[in-house]
Enzyme design. Structure first.
Site, PDB file in Angstrom:
ATOM      1  N   HIS A  57       0.775  -1.363   0.078  1.00 38.36           N
ATOM      2  CA  HIS A  57       0.027  -0.042   0.005  1.00 38.36           C
ATOM      3  C   HIS A  57       1.093   1.276  -0.174  1.00 38.36           C
ATOM      4  CE1 HIS A  57      -3.540  -2.362   1.051  1.00 38.36           C
ATOM      5  NE2 HIS A  57      -2.647  -3.367   1.994  1.00 38.36           N
ATOM      6  N   MET A  58       1.084   1.838  -1.190  1.00 40.82           N
ATOM      7  CA  MET A  58       2.037   2.795  -1.463  1.00 40.82           C
ATOM      8  C   MET A  58       1.451   4.129  -0.963  1.00 40.82           C
ATOM      9  SD  MET A  58       5.072   2.026  -2.435  1.00 40.82           S
ATOM     10  CE  MET A  58       5.635   0.645  -1.572  1.00 40.82           C
ATOM     11  N   ARG A  59       0.218   4.250  -0.626  1.00 45.76           N
ATOM     12  CA  ARG A  59      -0.600   5.438   0.029  1.00 45.76           C
ATOM     13  C   ARG A  59      -0.379   6.729  -1.166  1.00 45.76           C
ATOM     14  NH1 ARG A  59      -2.964   2.033   3.397  1.00 45.76           N
ATOM     15  NH2 ARG A  59      -2.043   1.622   5.278  1.00 45.76           N
ATOM     16  N   GLU A 140      -6.643  -6.054  -3.676  1.00 47.31           N
ATOM     17  CA  GLU A 140      -7.099  -7.035  -2.584  1.00 47.31           C
ATOM     18  C   GLU A 140      -8.763  -6.781  -2.755  1.00 47.31           C
ATOM     19  OE1 GLU A 140      -6.249  -6.750   1.787  1.00 47.31           O
ATOM     20  OE2 GLU A 140      -4.841  -5.215   1.172  1.00 47.31           O
ATOM     21  N   HIS A 174      -8.897 -10.907   0.272  1.00 43.29           N
ATOM     22  CA  HIS A 174      -8.600 -10.513   1.662  1.00 43.29           C
ATOM     23  C   HIS A 174      -9.656 -11.448   2.446  1.00 43.29           C
ATOM     24  CE1 HIS A 174      -7.557  -7.868   5.179  1.00 43.29           C
ATOM     25  NE2 HIS A 174      -8.450  -8.706   5.822  1.00 43.29           N
ATOM     26  N   HIS A 219      -2.091 -12.766   2.278  1.00 43.33           N
ATOM     27  CA  HIS A 219      -1.719 -12.641   3.890  1.00 43.33           C
ATOM     28  C   HIS A 219      -2.379 -13.766   4.582  1.00 43.33           C
ATOM     29  CE1 HIS A 219      -5.501  -9.974   3.936  1.00 43.33           C
ATOM     30  NE2 HIS A 219      -4.739  -9.218   3.498  1.00 43.33           N
ATOM     31  N   ASP A 282       2.582  -6.771   2.508  1.00 48.31           N
ATOM     32  CA  ASP A 282       1.031  -6.011   2.933  1.00 48.31           C
ATOM     33  C   ASP A 282       1.733  -4.664   3.252  1.00 48.31           C
ATOM     34  OD1 ASP A 282      -1.086  -5.401   3.464  1.00 48.31           O
ATOM     35  OD2 ASP A 282      -1.595  -6.729   4.910  1.00 48.31           O
TER      36      ASP A 282
END
Ligand code: DOR
Length: 420
Positions: A57-59, A140, A174, A219, A282
């Site tokens: 999650h690179m935001r 996800e 997920h 995950h 993750d």
């Protein structure tokens, strides 16, 4: 033959020493010396193919306070990761080709390494449009609610899966079951999103998917879930190396979905090592201020793109796992699942490499590059790469960054349209 760059005296994972000649970002020759203007002496290092972290999650955007493409990929590169796959639960989420295209442009201007972007899976999302616009995979897909993701009801999930299968895409899922009120401790959190519930959710998701659909389970945190999965299986370094028993009971920095389990469950996950297709981080950075909130309101998520391969390399050093299993799970298998050209030691392979010394160090969060500035792995043994090469370009050497290599890897929907 002339090469752009030659890696000299490379210790291959097989133990053999060779020179690797690279031109146009591709391995051309492995073996005897070849002339090149630029050479890197790799004596004393173990050379691994660059890792593909298929869950980060690179935001960025309104969440730039947590992380952005520049800092997130700086963190990736310093951890031997040369391709990251960004998840679509951004703010706003990636649900249209226009939002996807803007996300790709943002990455192209800031990223230091290769990247791909997944499409969001929510009711009303333009899945076909995002697929043709180059989404790598779908999800996800939230079969349960999590940070910045609403859980989908079974009927919506069934319908979205049918649409993804019709496109020939991969759904990444997920899977969790959530019960009870807001948890106040890590153990409460573990019960509210239990391991048994995760395994049941995996089965429920499989029952909703049309026959023959490609599913990838993100995950998975217990051996039971791994055994229940009939798709490809991803596990994270935090579920492999951390249990909630290692932390104070209300330690928000260890709060993540799925939750950290108890020590026995963590050890059991390792017993499934051979069944795990992919290790992905993750990487889900939140700010120190957010993590300073009371446990029941603090956001879930742990940063980990930089520490993933280094933690695994220390496990190799301790003799707990093989080097070849690390290469498979962090580089070759994720590339194969996603259809990204493989990095490696054969002519024609993508020339992404990371050079690891033999020295184990202790993780110091202040030395990491994520903007969030913390790590739950503080003090853990790790081996960090000293040199990272992306498409034949020295992207990182001894703590300094070289040329940025923001290469976009589109998914198959884009390639098939554009190769007609
Ligand atoms: O703990 C988590 N944080 N799990 C997720 O699935 C999402 C992630 C995030 O984006 O913060």
């Amino acid at each position: 033959m002339n090469a752009d760059i030659v890696l000299r005296n490379v210790r291959l994972p097989s133990g053999r020493e060779a020179d690797i000649a690279i031109s146009d970002g591709v391995v051309r020759h492995v073996g005897a010396p070849v002339h090149a203007d630029e050479t890197i002496d790799c004596s004393g290092y173990t050379c691994l193919p660059g890792a593909v972290d298929m869950h980060v999650h690179m935001r960025g955007g309104v969440q730039a306070g947590k992380e952005g493409w520049r800092t997130g990929t700086a963190s990736a590169v310093a951890g031997g990761v040369t391709v990251v796959v960004d998840q679509p639960n951004t703010v706003p989420p990636i649900t249209t080709p226009e939002i996807l295209a803007a996300r790709i442009r943002e990455a192209e201007s800031e990223a230091l390494c290769g990247f791909a972007v997944n499409a969001g899976v929510v009711a009303g999302a333009d899945l076909a449009g995002m697929w043709s616009a180059g989404a790598m995979a779908f999800g996800e897909t939230f079969a349960a609610p999590s940070s910045y993701g609403e859980g989908l009801d079974p009927e919506t999930l069934r319908e979205l899966f049918c649409r993804i299968q019709a496109l020939g895409g991969l759904a990444t899922v997920h899977a969790e079951e959530v019960s009870g009120t807001a948890p106040r401790t890590l153990a409460d959190h573990d019960s509210a999103r239990s391991g048994a519930g995760e395994a049941r959710a995996v089965q429920a998701v499989q029952a909703l998917a049309p026959a023959g659909m490609r599913l990838h389970f993100c995950h998975l945190s217990t051996a039971a879930s791994v055994r229940a999965a009939r798709g490809t299986v991803e596990a994270t370094p935090h579920h492999l190396f951390l249990s909630h028993e290692m932390f104070d009971e209300d330690e928000t920095h260890a709060r993540v979905n799925p939750p950290l389990r108890d020590e026995r469950t963590r050890r059991d996950l390792w017993s499934c090592w051979d069944m795990i297709d992919v290790v992905a981080s993750d990487h889900a950075p939140h700010t120190l201020q957010e993590k300073a909130l009371p446990f029941d309101t603090a956001p879930s998520g742990i940063p980990g793109v930089e520490t993933m391969v280094p933690l695994l390399m220390a496990a190799v050093h301790r003799g707990e796992i093989t080097l070849s299993s690390v290469i498979e799970k962090t580089s070759w298998r994720p590339a194969e699942i996603l259809g990204i050209p493989r990095a490696g030691f054969e002519p024609g392979d993508r020339a992404d490499f990371a050079l690891y010394p033999d020295e184990v160090v202790r993780i110091d969060p202040s030395a990491l590059h994520s903007k969030c500035g913390w790590s739950p792995f503080e003090g853990f043994g790790a081996i960090f790469p000293e040199v990272v090469i992306i498409r034949g370009t020295q992207a990182y050497a001894h703590g300094e960054y070289g040329e940025a290599c923001p290469i976009w890897y589109p998914g198959k929907g884009f390639s098939s349209l554009n190769n007609k």
